[in-house]
Design a protein around this motif. Sequence first.
Motif, PDB file in Angstrom:
ATOM      1  N   ARG A 186      16.866  78.036  51.068  1.00 28.25           N
ATOM      2  CA  ARG A 186      18.207  78.130  51.674  1.00 28.25           C
ATOM      3  C   ARG A 186      18.133  78.841  53.024  1.00 28.25           C
ATOM      4  NH1 ARG A 186      20.126  79.600  46.363  1.00 28.25           N
ATOM      5  NH2 ARG A 186      20.054  81.735  47.093  1.00 28.25           N
TER       6      ARG A 186
ATOM      7  N   VAL B 249      16.623  76.515  55.580  1.00 28.12           N
ATOM      8  CA  VAL B 249      17.584  75.490  56.022  1.00 28.12           C
ATOM      9  C   VAL B 249      18.502  76.070  57.082  1.00 28.12           C
ATOM     10  CG1 VAL B 249      19.572  74.094  55.306  1.00 28.12           C
ATOM     11  CG2 VAL B 249      17.494  74.089  53.930  1.00 28.12           C
TER      12      VAL B 249
ATOM     13  N   PRO C 177      17.083  70.118  56.168  1.00 26.44           N
ATOM     14  CA  PRO C 177      16.481  70.424  54.867  1.00 26.44           C
ATOM     15  C   PRO C 177      15.020  69.985  54.746  1.00 26.44           C
ATOM     16  CG  PRO C 177      18.283  68.841  54.638  1.00 26.44           C
ATOM     17  CD  PRO C 177      18.257  69.257  56.054  1.00 26.44           C
TER      18      PRO C 177
END
Length: 159
Positions: A16, A19, A25
């Motif tokens: 996360r 990203v 991603p």
Amino acid sequence: MTYEEFADSRLTALLRYAVMLTGDPHLAQDLVQETMVRVQLNWRRVVRADVPERYVRRMLTNQYVDWQRGSWMRRVWLRADPDEGLPAPADHAEAAADRDQIWSWLARLPRRQRAALVLRYYEDLPDAEIAEVLGCAVGTVRSAISRALATIRAEFVEA
């Protein structure tokens, strides 16, 4: 703690974070994979750190800042997935355009400034921890965040 236990418990959070740094991603997965290979190779040193997760986050951040992908990194289309659990906006097209505009502004920032913003506003870290992750002084962190926000504000006024 073993490397496998660490990877099982922290991989999702590191992904996360990646990203948010990269805006993509797939690129984030590459970044995390490359970082975790280095973590595994240096596991003895990582596990001896006071907070292994912070040590790995610093490795990941340094990997991102130093990544030599050149112009390809600048051409990546940046956009985020809609946040789950938040109320749906009245106009989905407007919300998507706003989100894409924010990603565009973030993409134009220097990598260290972007990393400082992500660590502050996404990871919710205090200045001292951000400085430790970025390997700089607390004043440098504050300056980087201030400059990044000033750049984004200037972009916002122009838009």
